[in-house]
Enzyme design. Sequence first.
Site, PDB file in Angstrom:
ATOM      1  N   ASP A   1       0.812  -1.217   0.000  1.00  0.00           N
ATOM      2  CA  ASP A   1       0.000   0.000   0.000  1.00  0.00           C
ATOM      3  C   ASP A   1       0.844   1.265   0.000  1.00  0.00           C
ATOM      4  OD1 ASP A   1       0.866  -0.372   2.608  1.00  0.00           O
ATOM      5  OD2 ASP A   1      -1.095  -0.080   3.527  1.00  0.00           O
TER       6      ASP A   1
ATOM      7  N   ASP B   1       4.012   1.973  13.482  1.00  0.00           N
ATOM      8  CA  ASP B   1       3.256   0.730  13.677  1.00  0.00           C
ATOM      9  C   ASP B   1       4.014  -0.375  14.397  1.00  0.00           C
ATOM     10  OD1 ASP B   1       1.037   1.833  12.463  1.00  0.00           O
ATOM     11  OD2 ASP B   1       1.521   1.024  10.492  1.00  0.00           O
TER      12      ASP B   1
END
Length: 736
Positions: free
Chosen positions: A59, A458
């Site tokens: 992505d 993350d």
Amino acid sequence: MLIPNILAVLAAVAIGPSVSAASSQAYNWQNVKIGGGGGFTPDIIFNPSEKGLTYARMDIGGAYKMNTDGSWTPLLDWADNTRWDYWGVDAIATDPVDTGRLYLAVGMYTNSYDPNNGTILISTDYGTSFTESPLPFKVGGNMPSRGINNILYFGARSGHGLWKSTDYGATWTNVTNFPSVGTYAPDPSDTTGYNSDLTGLAFVTFDYTSGTSGEPTPTIFVGVANEGSDNIFYTNDAGATWSAVAGQNNTYLPHKGVLSPAEKVLYISESNGSGPYDGTLGAVYKYNITSGVWTDITPVSGSNLFFGFGGLSVDLQNPGTIMVAALNSWYPDGQIFRSNDSGVTWSALWSWGSDSTLDKWYTYSDSLAPWIGPDYTVTTPGTLQIGWMMEGLNIDPFDSDHWLYGTGMTIYGGYDLTKWDTVHNVTIESLANGVEETAILGLISPPSGPPLLSAVGDIEGFVHYTLNTPPNASYTNRAWTTTADIDFAGNKPSNIVRVGTATSSTVLQVSLSTDSGATWSPDYGAAANVTGGHVALSADGDTVLWSTGTNGVMVSQNMSTFTAVTSLPSGSIIASDKLNDSIFYAASGADFYLSVDGGETFDVTSTLGSSTAPVKIVVNPSLTGDVWVSSDKGIFHSTDTGSSFTALSAPSEAWAIALGAPASSGGYPALYAAADISGLVGYYRSDDTGATWVQINDAAHGFAQASANVMTGDPRIYGRVYIGTNGRGIWYGDIA
């Protein structure tokens, strides 16, 4: 069989290398090895005609081609600052006839985050090189639903509908007779345009058993993101006319449509969300193309159905063998189902045991990425070991034992899949070797101890003891999801501070280490509702200055309660002197600030020309008061603790800057910059305090968006610099 398409009769544009006005110096660039991917892999595709030809799309990290040893080679590292959005890959197709042809739909966002229209990248040599076919609308590789779009034809987002190409993607036309552009948006009220954008078309699947060789495939199925109205459409005349497939259930959104050619069956996975984060209900259907009969083959029901379905695959060697993944089973673990009888019965990777533990029918290995761990099969609920955000799942068409699936963290899979049907115990292992998809928010290279520590989106970050071996663990003890920034104490470089971004009632977002990041302790002076931003640690390691993301600038000494620094504007960039424990620096707009009392108070000492957006302050580790600042107006240098600044003549704008080891012992540190010099944004080094520059990146290493990247120089090795990117992990470069 028709091949990928896009829009508006526009000629493809050849991609060539940029030329710099500065001289250039050859560098060897390598990834700092994290080894586990580190981000969302929306899809993995096998070419159905050429054995071993496999691609994956990311992505925010571009696209990869699998090597013969199972490792991966990146295909879009040439994307530079003018093409930064090419790392968002929204769709991918590999040509089953002319197998060297590869098509990528690229673009990062469809809202204001990205000003650029999308592009179809076309390769005829397996992704070694590409030509560009521009689109007149945006493409969103990092938008919601980024796991459900596919390219055969080209199913567009944002209400742009279906597009078709008949000249290998060079030009595209809108299929104006296609009946639906999709009506679903995750959150129509979102004013940013991120969640309010229409999801559009989900998949385009050819029934390549129809028609004759050399002619356009007559039967094509298209899934559309409509909820509560027809969302599966077909043509039997190569697109001359389109109709809704009769008898369909339109309760949920279609995600994947996969053909089982020997059965003449189309399998559909569905969810009540567009993904990749959401999805609490869903279904799996099969459609018999010959009889026109739909059958609900959802693997579970009732209270066992608390997720939607995403990744879907069939075994082309064994008709009737299918697999489907739970899109988001956040607890007690992810889930994948397998059937050998076309969905009549299913078996799963786990079920509840009698003692509130999980019976798991797999063996887990993280040997290629030990930090993902633990390296054994976890039977207690709550560890997402199988994965999450599972939109891409595929069985190798030439090898029924080989399977791969993408998650929000890595690429998993194995080489003994058919054991599922006998002993029901397969191997799941991280197979993302070569994939580096992390977003890097901060880097430091202290003068002693490990060569590099990172702040990573993350997954926290890592102590990199070696650069070419995956770390054993991410930061431990005081753990959170994202580390926003990191710094070390100049006089005591084993003292480290890092700050996080998660609002938590229990986990304080400031952690301190005195052993170069091996262990961490919370800074009890921090409040739980303060997060993000940037951090600076004083030279002796006793004072933390924190330009927070939520509560302005704050300071704490010896873990006392953080107090507001009222003399600095919110959002100021900050740095500590690396020798004098009492001195901190800051900048906001055109103003430069100095503190001589440990960050308690600041005074404006000078201005940075007409700057409106200073980016980074770096300080000479061997000389108090020798300060560099990058901004939207270039690079500024002070030798008098910020009392005055000189603007360098070459850079007109600069982002990340860093100082590293000098060219000769006792010399001035090498200066590195991501900057615009003579109209070319690139990465540069100066050995004479900015009087002259050499460009150190090249046509194969563009590093995408310069303003999103971070940088640090190595104080021990002349010429070595580290670049942290937004999507392709960390790179280190050495003079060739």
